[in-house]
Design an enzyme around this catalytic site. Structure first.
Site, mmCIF file in Angstrom:
data_model
loop_
_atom_site.group_PDB
_atom_site.id
_atom_site.type_symbol
_atom_site.label_atom_id
_atom_site.label_comp_id
_atom_site.label_asym_id
_atom_site.label_seq_id
_atom_site.Cartn_x
_atom_site.Cartn_y
_atom_site.Cartn_z
ATOM 1 C CG ASN A 13 -2.194 -0.843 0.867
ATOM 2 O OD1 ASN A 13 -3.071 -0.421 0.120
ATOM 3 N ND2 ASN A 13 -2.234 -2.056 1.409
ATOM 4 C CE LYS A 65 -1.089 1.820 22.012
ATOM 5 N NZ LYS A 65 -1.251 0.517 21.438
ATOM 6 C CG MET A 90 -0.149 -5.558 11.257
ATOM 7 S SD MET A 90 -1.765 -5.139 10.542
ATOM 8 C CE MET A 90 -2.457 -6.759 10.380
ATOM 9 C CG HIS A 109 -9.982 -3.438 8.278
ATOM 10 N ND1 HIS A 109 -9.112 -3.984 9.204
ATOM 11 C CD2 HIS A 109 -11.007 -4.311 8.155
ATOM 12 C CE1 HIS A 109 -9.602 -5.144 9.620
ATOM 13 N NE2 HIS A 109 -10.756 -5.359 9.005
HETATM 14 C C1 GAR Z 1 -3.362 -4.535 3.861
HETATM 15 O O1 GAR Z 1 -4.175 -5.484 3.216
HETATM 16 C C2 GAR Z 1 -4.157 -3.789 4.907
HETATM 17 O O2 GAR Z 1 -5.505 -3.634 4.566
HETATM 18 C C3 GAR Z 1 -4.000 -4.676 6.103
HETATM 19 O O3 GAR Z 1 -2.677 -5.120 6.055
HETATM 20 C C4 GAR Z 1 -2.276 -5.238 4.697
HETATM 21 C C5 GAR Z 1 -0.926 -4.598 4.533
HETATM 22 O O4 GAR Z 1 -0.383 -4.885 3.296
HETATM 23 N N1 GAR Z 1 -4.302 -3.996 7.308
HETATM 24 C C6 GAR Z 1 -4.916 -4.556 8.346
HETATM 25 O O5 GAR Z 1 -5.249 -5.715 8.367
HETATM 26 C C7 GAR Z 1 -5.163 -3.614 9.512
HETATM 27 N N2 GAR Z 1 -6.047 -4.222 10.449
HETATM 28 P P1 GAR Z 1 0.875 -4.093 2.755
HETATM 29 O O6 GAR Z 1 1.950 -4.123 3.843
HETATM 30 O O7 GAR Z 1 1.320 -4.865 1.565
HETATM 31 O O8 GAR Z 1 0.442 -2.696 2.444
#
Ligand code: GAR
Length: 189
Positions: A13, A65, A90, A109
């Site tokens: 992303n 945190k 995450m 998401h």
């Molecule tokens: C993405 O699919 C995003 O939607 C998800 O992690 C992936 C990251 O991919 N996010 C979550 O699940 C957040 N709860 P990337 O590192 O290739 O961008």
């Protein structure tokens, strides 16, 4: 608008956002920082290759945190970041960042929220057997994937699909949706 992308993993992303910026599709976005909570996250190497400033902040190095996020906040302020873009980050955003960046943190998401929030939204939706799923971009609040929805796009799951093909389809729409949302949110400069 100076943005920071937060990511824990591969960073496809991030790459889609950087590619859109390189093509001139995000004229009001300045990619000012990529921040990760994982030193080995491939996204950091990609940012380095793009000459975008990167930061690794190790959550284990902080007693709380609040201390962890106070350090992140200092980095963000140093870089004059105006918008935080979570892209596969995450970790739950805590009160320190939420207070400092109220309404200025967005997330993508891999499900049609409010269905299937949490760490495994994509796999959870597939395992449930839904026939329509998708991706959601939303503002981040104190809940888990609960903030106001900005945009969604859907895909159909057919009998031939596997978790791998659905993941691929979701990534494809994410890579279109996130840059499009960023373009819209920043269009007023
Ligand atoms: C993405 O699919 C995003 O939607 C998800 O992690 C992936 C990251 O991919 N996010 C979550 O699940 C957040 N709860 P990337 O590192 O290739 O961008």
């Amino acid at each position: 608008m100076r943005i920071a992308v937060f990511a824990s993993g591969t960073g496809t992303n991030y790459r889609a956002i950087a590619a859109a910026a390189a093509k001139g599709q995000l004229p009001h976005v300045e990619l000012a920082l990529v921040l990760s909570d994982r030193e080995a996250a491939p996204v950091l190497a990609k940012a380095a290759a793009d000459a975008v400033p990167q930061a690794f902040v190790d959550p284990k190095a902080y007693a709380s945190k609040v201390a962890f996020e106070t350090h992140i906040l200092a980095l963000l302020q140093e870089q004059q970041i105006e918008l935080i873009v979570l892209a596969g980050y995450m970790r739950i955003i805590g009160q320190t960042l939420l207070d400092a960046y109220r309404g200025k943190i967005i997330n993508i998401h891999p499900s049609l929220l409010p269905s299937f929030p949490g760490k495994n939204g994509l796999a959870d939706a597939f395992a449930y057997g839904v026939k329509i799923t998708g991706a959601t971009v939303h503002y981040v609040d104190a809940g888990i994937d609960t903030g106001p929805i900005i945009a969604q796009e859907m895909i159909r799951i057919t009998e031939d699909d596997t978790l791998a093909t659905v993941t691929e389809k979701i990534h494809q729409i994410e890579h279109r949706l996130y840059p499009a949302v960023l373009a819209k949110l920043t269009e007023k400069g």
